[in-house]
Design an enzyme around this catalytic site. Structure first.
Site, short mmCIF file in Angstrom:
data_model
loop_
_atom_site.label_atom_id
_atom_site.label_comp_id
_atom_site.label_asym_id
_atom_site.label_seq_id
_atom_site.Cartn_x
_atom_site.Cartn_y
_atom_site.Cartn_z
N HIS A 91 -12.35 -1.64 5.61
CA HIS A 91 -12.66 -3.19 5.35
C HIS A 91 -13.60 -3.90 6.18
O HIS A 91 -13.56 -3.59 7.44
CB HIS A 91 -11.29 -3.88 5.17
CG HIS A 91 -10.29 -3.19 4.43
ND1 HIS A 91 -10.50 -2.77 3.08
CD2 HIS A 91 -8.92 -2.71 4.62
CE1 HIS A 91 -9.59 -2.04 2.53
NE2 HIS A 91 -8.70 -2.33 3.61
N SER A 104 -10.42 -5.71 0.97
CA SER A 104 -9.17 -5.66 1.82
C SER A 104 -8.15 -6.40 0.60
O SER A 104 -8.39 -7.31 -0.39
CB SER A 104 -9.11 -6.56 2.95
OG SER A 104 -9.19 -8.06 2.69
N THR A 105 -6.85 -5.91 0.97
CA THR A 105 -5.51 -6.72 -0.07
C THR A 105 -5.90 -8.03 0.21
O THR A 105 -5.67 -8.78 -0.84
CB THR A 105 -4.30 -6.08 0.49
OG1 THR A 105 -4.53 -4.51 0.37
CG2 THR A 105 -3.27 -6.62 -0.55
N GLY A 106 -6.16 -8.75 1.39
CA GLY A 106 -6.16 -9.94 1.33
C GLY A 106 -7.02 -10.61 0.67
O GLY A 106 -6.78 -11.78 -0.10
N ASN A 108 0.85 -1.05 -0.05
CA ASN A 108 -0.02 -0.09 -0.11
C ASN A 108 0.89 1.25 0.16
O ASN A 108 1.77 1.30 0.81
CB ASN A 108 -0.88 0.01 1.29
CG ASN A 108 -2.04 0.95 1.16
OD1 ASN A 108 -1.65 2.17 0.92
ND2 ASN A 108 -3.37 0.68 1.35
#
Length: 354
Positions: A329, A280-282, A194
């Site tokens: 998120h 979310s990035t996940g 990020n």
């Protein structure tokens, strides 16, 4: 004499009236204070009850999720292929998750996915930062490990298992030095960053840049995926990251997440019932892995402060307990979506030790 008695009687009456007023006022004040005190006690008790009730609900939810996860996991190939086909039809992650010269032409415009602002024109200079073709090759990977940063990974001894996967994805430049390798490994094929991390840790690459390059050494030679076109302020620092890696001849390859892919992916999960401001990035990289890999295992995705089995307290990350400043998120809701896929044999969510 009579007049003096009348004056005395009047004075006494007046004194009694004044005393009565004072007593009444004092009583009213004491009553109000008592009522306020009782109200404050009720408010405190209410807050304590609400907190306890919230904790009870969270524990009950954790127990329910742990029960779902406790069922023996078996890969269901047909369900995996069906879900992968749905993802590919809506998102085309294999060919469109990363901006390339093949999917984003010179002179075209890139539209930001996180805010409404003027699109960016793809100039020759910007175009030169894009890889010519998608960076994943022409074959899918047999096994992928997607590693989140949850505190559940601390003391998990999952490092060897994670490093045994053919393709390993990590989120937001987490530490993978010797201190953590037993739990999280260090093999890295794709790691996200990020831009806020570049601003906080490396002063936005406006001054010393070598520390940024050296910090990537623990990852080997991965792709560094940056959301350069999610928000306008992401673009300059992401480009500085690309130029820094080029200037220092780093083996790390910086690539940009495609905002069109991110928009399509958000619509996909919304259609599946997920309500969130941003993915979310996940969840983004787990979704990508489902298109790239024959088998996907998630580590460190548990979003709660209590361990699902031992109920011991967990830090927010495996490396620190720093809380997120903003909550864009819906981590618990995302986890429930992933756990649903786990129970269907589409993806494996690993919890606990290895």
């Amino acid at each position: 004499m009579r007049k003096a008695l009348l004056m005395l009687l009047f004075s006494l009456t007046l004194c009694l009236v004044i005393v009565g007023i004072m007593v009444t006022s004092l009583w009213s004040t004491l009553s109000n204070r008592s009522e306020a005190a009782r109200g404050a006690l009720k408010l405190v008790a209410g807050k304590q009850a609400a907190t306890q009730c919230k904790e009870c609900r969270e524990k009950a939810n954790i127990d329910k999720l742990a029960q779902v996860h406790s069922q023996t996991w078996r890969k269901q190939e047909s369900r995996l292929q069906t879900f992968r086909a749905q993802l590919n039809m809506k998102c085309q992650g294999f060919s469109r998750a990363i901006i390339t010269q093949a999917n984003t032409l010179l002179g075209s415009k890139v539209t930001y996915d996180g805010e409404r602002r003027k699109p960016v024109e793809v100039t020759p200079k910007l175009y030169s930062t894009f890889p010519k073709e998608h960076p994943f090759g022409n074959v899918s990977f047999q096994s992928c490990a997607v590693v989140g940063n949850g505190g559940i990974l601390a003391n998990s001894s999952c490092g060897e298992e994670i490093d045994g996967a053919q393709f390993v994805i990590r989120c937001n430049l987490p530490p993978v030095d010797r201190k953590y390798q037993d739990d999280v490994g260090n093999k890295t094929d794709l790691v996200t960053a990020n831009p806020s991390i570049l601003l906080e840790r490396f002063e936005g690459l406006m001054e010393l840049r070598r520390p940024f390059v050296e910090s990537l050494g623990d990852y080997g030679q991965p792709m560094l995926a940056l959301p350069a076109f999610s928000y306008g302020h992401n673009t300059p620092v992401s480009l500085r990251a690309v130029y820094t890696l080029q200037d220092f001849n780093s083996p790390v390859r910086a690539v940009f997440l495609n905002p069109e892919y991110l928009q399509n992916l958000a619509r996909f999960w919304k259609a599946h019932g997920l309500r969130t401001v941003r993915l979310s990035t996940g969840l983004i990289v787990a979704s990508l892995a489902l298109e790239l890999c024959a088998s996907v295992t998630l580590y460190g995705f548990w979003p709660f402060s209590l361990h699902p089995f031992s109920k011991q307290h967990l830090t927010n990350h495996y490396y620190d307990d720093q809380q997120s400043k903003k909550s864009f998120h819906a981590m618990p809701a995302e986890f429930e979506q992933l756990l649903r896929l786990h129970s269907q044999g589409v993806i494996r969510v690993h919890l606990g030790s290895c």
